[in-house]
Design a protein around this motif. Structure first.
Motif, PDB file in Angstrom:
ATOM      1  N   TRP A 123      -7.571 -35.112  34.677  1.00  0.00           N
ATOM      2  CA  TRP A 123      -8.366 -33.920  34.361  1.00  0.00           C
ATOM      3  C   TRP A 123      -7.700 -33.033  33.318  1.00  0.00           C
ATOM      4  CZ3 TRP A 123      -7.714 -28.548  35.346  1.00  0.00           C
ATOM      5  CH2 TRP A 123      -8.860 -27.785  35.095  1.00  0.00           C
ATOM      6  N   THR A 131     -15.599 -32.704  33.788  1.00  0.00           N
ATOM      7  CA  THR A 131     -15.089 -32.195  35.058  1.00  0.00           C
ATOM      8  C   THR A 131     -16.026 -32.570  36.204  1.00  0.00           C
ATOM      9  OG1 THR A 131     -14.135 -30.320  33.882  1.00  0.00           O
ATOM     10  CG2 THR A 131     -14.330 -30.124  36.270  1.00  0.00           C
ATOM     11  N   LEU A 134     -15.832 -36.305  36.873  1.00  0.00           N
ATOM     12  CA  LEU A 134     -14.583 -36.626  37.579  1.00  0.00           C
ATOM     13  C   LEU A 134     -14.655 -36.172  39.033  1.00  0.00           C
ATOM     14  CD1 LEU A 134     -11.676 -35.810  35.104  1.00  0.00           C
ATOM     15  CD2 LEU A 134     -12.170 -37.996  36.199  1.00  0.00           C
TER      16      LEU A 134
END
Lengths: 199, 255
Positions: A123, A131, A134
């Motif tokens: 990240w 984001t 993920l």
């Protein structure tokens, strides 16, 4: 259904779970600076409260496991935090058992640590879309790994449980979907409001 | 959360139950030893005796019957899937046929054994540990040699669960005031994700304030356990009764 009750698993599986969990607690506590205890405790309390939430999914409802989010936010301290939560759930609500606590903790905490480590490595602050993706991957993957570990603990305990493991795996699919969406939203918000919680 | 911190009631306190008079440490040790013995036992007679012991403990602890039974049923709901398949997957002499699948009595026996074990352990745990205040459990763990930092984490967590549950209820109320209702939809799941994300952010800020306030009072990461409970005659009596019942189970299991 991540809580296996006492009486099902075989002695070697129970012993392995206990040994791994003792190691995990030790490692997690060693990395937890004394001053950081209140922070870890407040965060693990959030997870205990959130795990009481039922979310409707299709015709039934699911309990969130939240181990992906825990691994990301707490790092190695996620292991002792999960043990505390499981201990409280066992003694207050009768979820899970006492001897099987080590295995239950291992099944939730190892995926949490793995997912958290990968997330923190990959990240970067900035792109919101990345984001969220993920976060979804982390939330879904942690549940999937937990499902596999629960199925493995059953399957390794005796051949007679093998047919049931497929049903166990199947029962985790809705949890996985809900948790992926849920984690993506939660991580997205944290990344925007308080990104230092993620690094 | 009322489970963790009982609201003070104006009613006169009833006489404490026999289990409540025990030292928290003997309750922890009793529960752990009982669970280990039950998990290790095989025979149905021994497991039946174990369930009887657990029921007696539940009566001594004066557990409320209806909520306790509900908890046990929830536990059994978890296991129905696994147990229902056992008669068909354990090889052995056929008891009856279901759609051409033979159900073995060995499998049924194993399912009954698992059911007895899980219920006995859960019931004993609810009786010995669930009726105790969590703070007392934390102190008992600490005085039984569990690492200090784990006990500190445990005690802090139980404290903040109550606080954060209030916070959670407040945020949910605010959502409800804006006509949010939980549905099976991506919108609902994302909204709940934001709610928990918000809770995490707010609680992190809270933990910074807690840390500052604790440092101001000389907190260095050590949590002092200032109780000096001692094992009394009741604890030795409980230990003896526990030892006798476990020995009985062992005899039943071997014979």
């Amino acid at each position: 259904m991540a809580h296996i009750p006492d009486g099902i698993l075989s002695a070697p599986v129970l012993a392995a779970g206990m040994a791994v969990s003792l190691g995990g607690i030790g490692l997690g506590l060693r990395r937890l600076a004394p001053e950081a205890v209140p922070k870890a405790a407040v965060l693990s309390a959030v997870f205990f409260v959130a795990s009481l939430v039922h979310l409707p999914a299709g015709f039934s409802s699911v309990h969130l496991i939240l181990n992906g989010l825990m691994g990301i936010v707490l790092g190695l301290a996620a292991y002792p935090a999960i043990v505390v939560a499981l201990l409280l759930q066992a003694m207050l609500f009768g979820f899970g058992g006492l001897v099987v606590l080590g295995v239950n903790a291992m099944n939730m905490a190892l995926p949490a640590l793995a997912v958290g480590m990968v997330f923190r490595a990959v990240w970067r602050p900035g792109c919101q879309r990345r984001t969220a993706l993920l976060g979804a991957a982390a939330g879904g993957l942690a549940v999937a790994l937990t499902a596999i570990m629960v199925a493995a603990s059953l399957g390794l305990s005796g051949r007679e449980f093998l047919p049931a493991t497929n049903l166990v795996l199947l029962s985790y699919v809705p949890v996985m979907v809900v948790e992926a969406v849920f984690t993506a939203a939660a991580i997205g918000l944290i990344a925007r409001v308080k990104p230092e919680l993620l690094s | 959360m009322s489970v963790l911190y009982a609201e003070p009631t104006p009613l006169p306190e009833p006489k404490p139950s026999l289990v409540a008079l025990l030292d928290p440490r003997s309750r922890v040790m009793g529960a752990v030893l009982f669970a280990l013995a039950v998990v290790a036992a095989h025979g149905l007679a021994a497991l039946g005796a174990a369930l009887t012991v657990a029921v007696v403990l539940a009566f001594l602890a004066r557990l409320a019957p209806v909520p306790t039974l509900k908890r046990l049923l929830a536990l059994d709901g978890f296991m129905v899937v696994v147990l229902a398949m056992l008669p068909f997957t354990v090889p052995g002499s056929a008891m009856f046929d279901l759609f051409g699948l033979p159900a073995s009595s060995e499998g049924a026996r194993q399912a009954v054994a698992i059911l007895l074990k899980a219920n006995a352990v859960t019931l004993a745990m609810l009786a010995l540990l669930g009726s105790m205040e969590v703070v007392a459990l934390g102190h008992a763990l600490g005085r039984l040699g569990v690492p200090e930092r784990f006990v500190a984490l445990f005690l802090f967590t139980t404290r903040y669960i109550a606080v954060l549950h209030q916070e959670y209820s407040r945020l949910r109320l605010a959502m409800r005031a804006r006509a949010f209702r939980l549905h099976s939809s991506v919108h609902s799941w994302r909204a709940m994700g934001w709610l928990v994300g918000m809770l995490l952010v707010m609680s992190l800020e809270r933990s910074e304030r807690i840390h500052a306030a604790m440092r101001c009072r000389g907190f260095t990461g050590r949590f002092h356990l200032c109780d000096d409970s001692r094992a009394g005659w009741l604890d030795w009596g409980f230990g003896a009764a526990q030892a006798a019942s476990l020995a009985l189970m062992l005899v039943l299991d071997v014979s």
